[in-house]
Design a protein around this motif. Structure first.
Motif, PDB file in Angstrom:
ATOM      1  N   TRP A   1       0.827  -1.196   0.000  1.00  0.00           N
ATOM      2  CA  TRP A   1       0.000   0.000   0.000  1.00  0.00           C
ATOM      3  C   TRP A   1       0.865   1.249   0.000  1.00  0.00           C
ATOM      4  O   TRP A   1       2.052   1.213   0.331  1.00  0.00           O
ATOM      5  CB  TRP A   1      -0.915   0.004   1.232  1.00  0.00           C
ATOM      6  N   THR A   2       0.246   2.381  -0.360  1.00  0.00           N
ATOM      7  CA  THR A   2       0.955   3.655  -0.417  1.00  0.00           C
ATOM      8  C   THR A   2       0.536   4.544   0.746  1.00  0.00           C
ATOM      9  O   THR A   2      -0.549   4.385   1.318  1.00  0.00           O
ATOM     10  CB  THR A   2       0.666   4.386  -1.740  1.00  0.00           C
ATOM     11  N   LEU A   3       1.383   5.502   1.077  1.00  0.00           N
ATOM     12  CA  LEU A   3       1.130   6.385   2.212  1.00  0.00           C
ATOM     13  C   LEU A   3      -0.163   7.184   2.048  1.00  0.00           C
ATOM     14  O   LEU A   3      -0.866   7.441   3.023  1.00  0.00           O
ATOM     15  CB  LEU A   3       2.308   7.334   2.401  1.00  0.00           C
ATOM     16  N   ARG A   4      -0.472   7.581   0.829  1.00  0.00           N
ATOM     17  CA  ARG A   4      -1.654   8.428   0.620  1.00  0.00           C
ATOM     18  C   ARG A   4      -2.956   7.671   0.849  1.00  0.00           C
ATOM     19  O   ARG A   4      -4.018   8.289   0.987  1.00  0.00           O
ATOM     20  CB  ARG A   4      -1.613   9.047  -0.775  1.00  0.00           C
ATOM     21  N   ARG A   5      -2.904   6.368   0.921  1.00  0.00           N
ATOM     22  CA  ARG A   5      -4.114   5.599   1.201  1.00  0.00           C
ATOM     23  C   ARG A   5      -4.438   5.588   2.693  1.00  0.00           C
ATOM     24  O   ARG A   5      -5.488   5.069   3.090  1.00  0.00           O
ATOM     25  CB  ARG A   5      -3.969   4.165   0.682  1.00  0.00           C
ATOM     26  N   LEU A   6      -3.562   6.156   3.523  1.00  0.00           N
ATOM     27  CA  LEU A   6      -3.807   6.176   4.958  1.00  0.00           C
ATOM     28  C   LEU A   6      -4.744   7.301   5.379  1.00  0.00           C
ATOM     29  O   LEU A   6      -5.195   7.332   6.521  1.00  0.00           O
ATOM     30  CB  LEU A   6      -2.490   6.311   5.726  1.00  0.00           C
ATOM     31  N   ARG A   7      -5.026   8.226   4.474  1.00  0.00           N
ATOM     32  CA  ARG A   7      -5.907   9.325   4.846  1.00  0.00           C
ATOM     33  C   ARG A   7      -7.301   8.784   5.143  1.00  0.00           C
ATOM     34  O   ARG A   7      -7.706   7.756   4.583  1.00  0.00           O
ATOM     35  CB  ARG A   7      -5.974  10.367   3.725  1.00  0.00           C
ATOM     36  N   PRO A   8      -8.062   9.452   6.010  1.00  0.00           N
ATOM     37  CA  PRO A   8      -9.427   8.972   6.293  1.00  0.00           C
ATOM     38  C   PRO A   8     -10.327   9.123   5.077  1.00  0.00           C
ATOM     39  O   PRO A   8     -10.115   9.981   4.219  1.00  0.00           O
ATOM     40  CB  PRO A   8      -9.886   9.868   7.446  1.00  0.00           C
ATOM     41  N   ALA A   9     -11.315   8.275   4.986  1.00  0.00           N
ATOM     42  CA  ALA A   9     -12.260   8.338   3.880  1.00  0.00           C
ATOM     43  C   ALA A   9     -13.056   9.637   3.941  1.00  0.00           C
ATOM     44  O   ALA A   9     -13.308  10.172   5.027  1.00  0.00           O
ATOM     45  CB  ALA A   9     -13.203   7.137   3.929  1.00  0.00           C
ATOM     46  N   PRO A  10     -13.460  10.184   2.788  1.00  0.00           N
ATOM     47  CA  PRO A  10     -14.269  11.409   2.782  1.00  0.00           C
ATOM     48  C   PRO A  10     -15.519  11.243   3.633  1.00  0.00           C
ATOM     49  O   PRO A  10     -16.215  10.240   3.547  1.00  0.00           O
ATOM     50  CB  PRO A  10     -14.626  11.586   1.299  1.00  0.00           C
ATOM     51  N   GLY A  11     -15.759  12.231   4.485  1.00  0.00           N
ATOM     52  CA  GLY A  11     -16.936  12.184   5.337  1.00  0.00           C
ATOM     53  C   GLY A  11     -16.732  11.454   6.641  1.00  0.00           C
ATOM     54  O   GLY A  11     -17.582  11.531   7.529  1.00  0.00           O
ATOM     55  N   ALA A  12     -15.585  10.758   6.770  1.00  0.00           N
ATOM     56  CA  ALA A  12     -15.314  10.042   8.019  1.00  0.00           C
ATOM     57  C   ALA A  12     -14.520  10.937   8.940  1.00  0.00           C
ATOM     58  O   ALA A  12     -13.670  11.713   8.503  1.00  0.00           O
ATOM     59  CB  ALA A  12     -14.537   8.758   7.736  1.00  0.00           C
ATOM     60  N   ALA A  13     -14.764  10.856  10.217  1.00  0.00           N
ATOM     61  CA  ALA A  13     -14.012  11.650  11.184  1.00  0.00           C
ATOM     62  C   ALA A  13     -12.620  11.096  11.318  1.00  0.00           C
ATOM     63  O   ALA A  13     -12.435   9.892  11.448  1.00  0.00           O
ATOM     64  CB  ALA A  13     -14.709  11.617  12.549  1.00  0.00           C
ATOM     65  N   SER A  14     -11.625  11.971  11.258  1.00  0.00           N
ATOM     66  CA  SER A  14     -10.259  11.524  11.457  1.00  0.00           C
ATOM     67  C   SER A  14     -10.134  10.924  12.841  1.00  0.00           C
ATOM     68  O   SER A  14     -10.735  11.392  13.808  1.00  0.00           O
ATOM     69  CB  SER A  14      -9.282  12.690  11.319  1.00  0.00           C
ATOM     70  N   GLY A  15      -9.329   9.884  12.937  1.00  0.00           N
ATOM     71  CA  GLY A  15      -9.056   9.292  14.221  1.00  0.00           C
ATOM     72  C   GLY A  15      -9.992   8.175  14.609  1.00  0.00           C
ATOM     73  O   GLY A  15      -9.910   7.678  15.720  1.00  0.00           O
ATOM     74  N   THR A  16     -10.853   7.743  13.696  1.00  0.00           N
ATOM     75  CA  THR A  16     -11.753   6.656  14.041  1.00  0.00           C
ATOM     76  C   THR A  16     -11.252   5.332  13.509  1.00  0.00           C
ATOM     77  O   THR A  16     -11.999   4.454  13.147  1.00  0.00           O
ATOM     78  CB  THR A  16     -13.161   6.934  13.489  1.00  0.00           C
ATOM     79  N   ALA A  17      -9.920   5.209  13.418  1.00  0.00           N
ATOM     80  CA  ALA A  17      -9.333   3.972  12.934  1.00  0.00           C
ATOM     81  C   ALA A  17      -9.560   2.847  13.909  1.00  0.00           C
ATOM     82  O   ALA A  17      -9.821   3.067  15.080  1.00  0.00           O
ATOM     83  CB  ALA A  17      -7.830   4.175  12.725  1.00  0.00           C
ATOM     84  N   PRO A  18      -9.470   1.611  13.432  1.00  0.00           N
ATOM     85  CA  PRO A  18      -9.590   0.479  14.346  1.00  0.00           C
ATOM     86  C   PRO A  18      -8.570   0.589  15.461  1.00  0.00           C
ATOM     87  O   PRO A  18      -7.432   0.986  15.249  1.00  0.00           O
ATOM     88  CB  PRO A  18      -9.300  -0.727  13.441  1.00  0.00           C
ATOM     89  N   GLY A  19      -8.975   0.241  16.642  1.00  0.00           N
ATOM     90  CA  GLY A  19      -8.051   0.245  17.769  1.00  0.00           C
ATOM     91  C   GLY A  19      -7.922   1.587  18.445  1.00  0.00           C
ATOM     92  O   GLY A  19      -7.134   1.740  19.354  1.00  0.00           O
ATOM     93  N   THR A  20      -8.700   2.614  18.015  1.00  0.00           N
ATOM     94  CA  THR A  20      -8.657   3.916  18.656  1.00  0.00           C
ATOM     95  C   THR A  20     -10.040   4.241  19.192  1.00  0.00           C
ATOM     96  O   THR A  20     -11.057   3.783  18.699  1.00  0.00           O
ATOM     97  CB  THR A  20      -8.222   5.026  17.679  1.00  0.00           C
ATOM     98  N   ALA A  21     -10.072   5.093  20.168  1.00  0.00           N
ATOM     99  CA  ALA A  21     -11.353   5.492  20.762  1.00  0.00           C
ATOM    100  C   ALA A  21     -11.658   6.930  20.387  1.00  0.00           C
ATOM    101  O   ALA A  21     -10.773   7.766  20.362  1.00  0.00           O
ATOM    102  CB  ALA A  21     -11.290   5.355  22.282  1.00  0.00           C
TER     103      ALA A  21
END
Length: 277
Positions: A255-275
């Motif tokens: 995968w590339t670094l630019r794919r790590l950005r959050p999806a449009p419309g999703a709140a940043s920081g809601t990745a798996p394993g985070t609260a």
């Protein structure tokens, strides 16, 4: 008294770089790119990821560039590299080879230009799709060094451009507030990054946030060198290589670094394993 023409491709590379006037960081990038083309000329697949930096390229005669099938070998090598390599990176490597070949021809060391049939690769007009929640979970579950874990989390949770995150310094971070301080660009992060940043800093209060594994080469600007460890600021190229190598087992080409950005419309920081906070 002028030096005799080089016999080996690797020696010709060093002569070209010595005459280029490039800085230390650029010299390292150009050398890696030109050594990569040696694998193509030898009809072999170039190593990828961290191994690419350490691998010794094949020993070849410079005259191989004048061989009738040199162009076909380079084209085949470029085709192999295109599978899993960012088009911008591949195009830069093509430009590096073209410049070196033009200089070698000007010296009279080779007669032909085997790069004439190589065309720049199309760069996607749209950004790549963000990773899905399942893919993010697989990424964050990897056994990876602390530096990579922190970088990946921060990129996803802040939604900031890669270049902005890699340019951060230790003294720009407000750790309790989970944000940057002016004059740094305003970034915020969440639990995952907040847990890792103090471990990554380990008492460092100045200098680049993300560091290389090795000490900075001579001539590295003070702003890109850690005063505590002597190591250099992590480059975009190296950060990209690390992610691609680590994720090659999860997807063809990684995968590339630019794919790590959050999806449009999703709140940043809601990745798996985070609260959420």
């Amino acid at each position: 008294m002028p030096l005799p023409p080089p016999v080996e491709y690797a020696v010709a590379v060093e002569r070209y770089l010595a005459a280029s006037g490039l800085g230390a960081a650029s010299l390292r990038v150009y050398r890696i790119a030109l050594h990569t083309w040696a694998w193509a000329l030898a009809d072999r697949t170039a190593p990828t990821g961290p191994e690419r930096r350490r691998a010794r390229p094949p020993v070849l005669p410079l005259a191989l560039l004048d061989h009738p099938d040199a162009a076909a070998r380079l084209l085949a090598g470029a085709t192999r590299r295109a599978d899993g390599t960012d088009p911008r990176t591949l195009n830069r490597e093509l430009s590096t080879l073209r410049a070196a070949v033009a200089w070698w021809r000007a010296q009279g060391w080779i007669r032909t230009d085997p790069t004439t049939g190589l065309r720049p690769h199309a760069v996607p007009a749209t950004a790549p799709d963000p990773l899905t929640p399942e893919q993010l979970q697989a990424l964050f579950d990897l056994r990876a060094p602390l530096r990579e874990q922190t970088l990946w989390r921060l990129l996803h949770e802040s939604g900031a451009p890669v270049e902005t995150v890699l340019a951060l310094d230790a003294d720009a971070l407000d750790l309790p507030g989970r944000r940057t301080r002016p004059p740094a660009p305003p970034l915020r992060w969440r639990t995952g990054t907040a847990r890792l940043l103090p471990l990554l800093l380990a008492g460092r209060t100045t200098g680049p946030l993300f560091l290389t594994d090795r000490r900075a080469p001579a001539g590295t600007p003070a702003a890109d060198r850690c005063p505590h460890t002597g190591r250099a600021r992590l480059s975009y190229r190296r950060a990209a290589e690390l992610l691609t190598a680590r994720t090659a087992a999860l997807a063809p080409g990684g995968w590339t670094l630019r794919r790590l950005r959050p999806a449009p419309g999703a709140a940043s920081g809601t990745a798996p394993g985070t609260a959420s906070v």
